[in-house]
Scaffold this active site. Structure first.
Site, PDB file in Angstrom:
ATOM      1  CG  ASP A  46      10.925 -20.395   5.402  1.00 26.79           C
ATOM      2  OD1 ASP A  46      11.916 -20.101   5.063  1.00 26.79           O
ATOM      3  OD2 ASP A  46      10.518 -21.601   5.249  1.00 26.79           O
ATOM      4  CD  GLU A  48       9.707 -25.465   3.185  1.00 28.22           C
ATOM      5  OE1 GLU A  48      10.177 -25.639   2.229  1.00 28.22           O
ATOM      6  OE2 GLU A  48      10.268 -25.055   4.258  1.00 28.22           O
ATOM      7  CG  HIS A 187      14.503 -27.818   3.465  1.00 33.29           C
ATOM      8  ND1 HIS A 187      14.844 -26.726   2.652  1.00 33.29           N
ATOM      9  CD2 HIS A 187      15.950 -28.410   3.497  1.00 33.29           C
ATOM     10  CE1 HIS A 187      16.110 -26.562   2.332  1.00 33.29           C
ATOM     11  NE2 HIS A 187      16.674 -27.602   2.677  1.00 33.29           N
ATOM     12  CG  ASP A 192      13.661 -23.645   7.211  1.00 30.53           C
ATOM     13  OD1 ASP A 192      13.980 -24.552   8.031  1.00 30.53           O
ATOM     14  OD2 ASP A 192      13.559 -23.785   5.969  1.00 30.53           O
TER      15      ASP A 192
END
Length: 592
Positions: A46, A48, A187, A192
């Site tokens: 994952d 960001e 998040h 995540d």
């Protein structure tokens, strides 16, 4: 178990308590796709980011969990300095501030570590198109090999397995609520990724009793973007599970696309699953009416044959290597008072090829200026002397002729300058590079920092072009070179190379004496007549591929008609200087 995390000021540390096998599989080796899902290693990742565009936005955090057999066997997590401002709405969403990433590692340091962490595994992500797009885009931008050509998306999986009534939304938070996972999405990348792992396990439980036991069966179970692709699987009939090259042909028998694989059948079949993210590939398959193939002894031969077929057919759906002789060369003219010019055609005294004409012109100006070669093209003087007086009054200025003087130059005055350029091109002397680095020091001492930066970048490009040309020239001048490399079955891959071109290829299987095989290959090898120029007529991409193959660990020279050596004063000696210059330029670019 393995774990990577950030400590202190965000520096990346990596602890690997379970090492993956040292025998790495290549990107085309898809044996793991037929392995039980229970025994398959997956890396759930994952990201960001600063926004939604992989072209303009940057990664701020990577989190990944490695799983196999239902167990977590490793984790990877780090903040990433995006090198740009983080929008306020992203700070609000993720909680990642600019202060948090100010001393975190940049993506250029993080991505190679992630690739090694995940190598040999299947990548999984929630909305994989987003995460894979960012990772692949950064790998391309940084020139990092990206060995992951397939991925699994839990969004797609959820939409296939769950009904609309059961899951009106397939957002990660909604699926986490549906399955009541222990780690809630926040998040933040690692949280995540951990939540996605639990969602993935629950989804796989749903399909276990439906005859879905391998990754290949799972992807076949998923919906396809275009069912017409699957209907054309019959085109792959007769394609063997061998290394080689494949050619998709169109209605007029034209070659649409050329590719290479270590397992032709598996690679060709993958085009009918709809899993390739490149939209033009679906269009190509829909047009194709036939698939031809050429079996090869090993991956090197397949790569070389692919280059040759691309050059021969220039397929519409290939984007690289379709014009192998295109490029620019910095050549010494054959005039009585030679000068450097940019040309499409190599000569005996030249360096290249260079992809960009502007770069070639810059290199010609830099070398010619340092050596004092004339750059003017008009007639000035006579057959016995050269006299450029346009700048003579005040000495040469920027952009003026480097041979300008207050008196005529005779051939004895001028020819040593030409000899210095020839010696630079061939690697017999690097005196001119020393002159250019001294010039850089003078600009820095005079605090002309912008001029110094431009000079540094031009000199770095010059060194890189010279070093590459000299490396390939050293290979291309050898009339015959036989090289062996161990394969993954304790046998030998063999190549006969003549003047920078592959003339013969074969394998000596485990238990077979290799030297009789070598002698047979040499006897049957293609005859290569050398051409002109530093590469002896070879297109640059072929000797470049051969050079990489024969200089990788494990390669052994079996026989050579002459030594395989670089010149004593070759530009390769300046490679560390050039890398430092590249790093400085990249740092300056990010800061600016």
């Amino acid at each position: 178990m393995a774990r990577a995390t950030t400590t202190g000021g965000g520096q990346l540390t990596f602890f690997d308590l379970e090492r993956e096998s040292a025998d790495r599989r290549s990107a085309d080796d898809e044996d793991r796709f037929d392995r039980s899902l229970f025994d398959t290693t997956m890396v759930v990742v994952d990201l960001e980011t600063t926004g939604g565009s992989s072209a303009t936005d940057r990664i701020t955090e990577i989190g990944a969990v490695k799983i196999r057999g239902g167990e977590v066997i490793g984790e990877f997590a780090t903040l990433v300095d995006p090198g740009c401002r983080i929008p306020p709405k992203i700070v609000t969403l993720t909680g990642i501030t600019e202060a948090m990433v100010s001393d975190a590692p940049e993506i250029g340091a993080v991505l190679p570590s992630f690739v090694e962490f995940a190598r040999g595994a299947i990548l999984v992500a929630h909305n994989a198109r987003f995460d894979m797009g960012f990772l692949r885009s950064n790998a391309n931008r940084l020139g990092i090999d990206w060995p992951f050509h397939t991925s699994l998306c839990t969004v797609t999986l959820a939409r296939r397995i769950l009904t609309r009534d059961e899951a009106p939304s397939v957002r990660l938070s909604a699926l986490a609520d549906l399955f009541d996972v222990s780690v809630r999405p926040t998040h933040r990348a690692l949280d995540d990724a951990r939540a996605t792992v639990e969602v993935l396990h629950r989804l796989l439980e749903r399909v276990g009793n439906q005859g879905v036991g391998t990754y290949r069966e799972l992807t076949a179970y998923l919906p396809r973007s275009d069912p017409r692709l699957r209907a054309k699987r019959s085109l792959a009939q007769g394609v063997p599970s061998r290394p080689g090259v494949y050619l998709f042909r169109g209605p007029s028998d034209e070659v649409l696309y050329v590719g290479t694989a270590v397992d032709l059948r598996r690679r060709v079949l993958s085009y009918f699953t709809g899993s390739d993210p490149r939209r033009r590939m679906g269009e190509m398959v829909s047009v194709a009416t036939r698939i031809d193939h050429v079996e090869c002894a090993h991956g090197l031969e397949a790569g070389i044959r692919e280059l040759r077929l691309l050059a021969a057919h220039a397929p519409a759906y290939n984007r690289r290597s379709t014009q192998p002789h295109r490029g620019w060369w910095v050549v010494l003219t054959g005039e009585r008072f030679p000068r450097l010019k940019v040309s499409r055609t190599p000569t005996d005294d030249c360096v290249g090829p260079i992809g960009n004409r502007s770069t070639a012109a810059t290199i010609a100006d830099l070398i010619g200026g340092a050596a004092g070669l004339r750059s003017c093209t008009g007639r000035s003087g006579s057959a016995s002397h050269h006299w450029c007086r346009s700048e003579a009054a005040g000495g040469p200025r920027i952009g003026g002729c480097a041979a300008a003087s207050d008196r005529p130059l005779t051939l004895p005055d001028y020819l040593p300058r030409v000899a210095a350029v020839r010696d630079l091109m061939t690697g017999e002397s690097d005196e001119i590079l020393g002159i250019l680095t001294d010039r850089l020091a003078q600009l820095s001492d005079a605090q002309m920092f912008e001029s110094a930066a431009r000079h540094r970048d031009r000199l770095s490009a010059t060194i890189d072009v010279l070093a590459r040309c000299q490396r390939l020239s050293a290979l291309c001048r050898i009339a015959e070179l036989v090289v062996a490399r161990p394969d993954d079955q304790r046998g030998w891959e063999l190549a006969v190379i003549r003047h920078g071109r592959l003339a013969g290829a074969g394998v000596a299987r485990r238990g077979v004496a290799p030297m009789p095989v070598v002698q047979t290959l040499i006897a049957a090898a293609e005859t290569v007549t050398p051409g002109s120029g530093p590469l002896f007529g070879a297109p640059a991409e072929e000797p470049a591929l051969l050079y990489r193959w024969i200089t990788e660990p494990g390669a052994r020279i079996v026989a050579a008609s002459e030594p395989f050596v670089l010149p004593g004063a070759c530009a390769q000696r300046w490679s560390a200087w050039s890398r430092t210059a590249h790093d400085a330029r990249e740092t300056r670019r990010r800061a600016g």
